[in-house]
Write a protein that holds these residues in place. Structure first.
Motif, mmCIF file in Angstrom:
data_model
loop_
_atom_site.group_PDB
_atom_site.id
_atom_site.type_symbol
_atom_site.label_atom_id
_atom_site.label_comp_id
_atom_site.label_asym_id
_atom_site.label_seq_id
_atom_site.Cartn_x
_atom_site.Cartn_y
_atom_site.Cartn_z
ATOM 1 N N SER A 24 0.814 -1.220 0.000
ATOM 2 C CA SER A 24 0.000 0.000 0.000
ATOM 3 C C SER A 24 0.846 1.267 0.000
ATOM 4 O O SER A 24 0.399 2.312 -0.457
ATOM 5 C CB SER A 24 -0.942 0.009 1.201
ATOM 6 N N LYS A 25 2.071 1.206 0.499
ATOM 7 C CA LYS A 25 2.928 2.384 0.577
ATOM 8 C C LYS A 25 3.811 2.576 -0.654
ATOM 9 O O LYS A 25 4.322 3.657 -0.885
ATOM 10 C CB LYS A 25 3.845 2.307 1.808
ATOM 11 N N PRO A 27 3.246 2.856 -3.968
ATOM 12 C CA PRO A 27 2.904 3.932 -4.914
ATOM 13 C C PRO A 27 3.246 5.321 -4.383
ATOM 14 O O PRO A 27 3.731 6.172 -5.117
ATOM 15 C CB PRO A 27 1.390 3.780 -5.116
ATOM 16 N N ASP A 28 3.013 5.546 -3.094
ATOM 17 C CA ASP A 28 3.347 6.845 -2.497
ATOM 18 C C ASP A 28 4.850 7.085 -2.523
ATOM 19 O O ASP A 28 5.305 8.199 -2.809
ATOM 20 C CB ASP A 28 2.848 6.917 -1.051
ATOM 21 N N GLY A 30 6.966 5.771 -4.641
ATOM 22 C CA GLY A 30 7.324 5.986 -6.044
ATOM 23 C C GLY A 30 7.034 7.407 -6.498
ATOM 24 O O GLY A 30 7.841 8.024 -7.191
ATOM 25 N N LYS A 31 5.876 7.942 -6.109
ATOM 26 C CA LYS A 31 5.523 9.318 -6.459
ATOM 27 C C LYS A 31 6.495 10.303 -5.837
ATOM 28 O O LYS A 31 6.943 11.254 -6.486
ATOM 29 C CB LYS A 31 4.102 9.641 -6.009
#
Length: 60
Positions: A24-25, A27-28, A30-31
């Motif tokens: 869940s973490k 993608p954050d 990566g952004k």
């Protein structure tokens, strides 16, 4: 000594990140990493432009 990062190293790094941060973490993370790279790229471009401008002023 310069080492190149290949596919096996990237897969291991991804697996470790997945275990440490969880799915869940990622993608954050990566952004945030992408934003950081973009800011770094913009800053180096700005510094390069400033140096070029200073060299042109020196010549004139």
């Amino acid at each position: 000594m310069i080492s190149k990062i290949g596919l096996p190293e990237l897969l291991v790094a991804f697996a470790v990140a997945l275990l440490v941060f969880g799915p869940s973490k990622l993608p954050d993370i990566g952004k945030a990493f992408g934003r950081g790279l973009r800011e770094f790229k913009d800053a180096t471009k700005e510094i390069s432009q400033s140096v070029s401008d200073a060299q042109e002023e020196e010549i004139v």
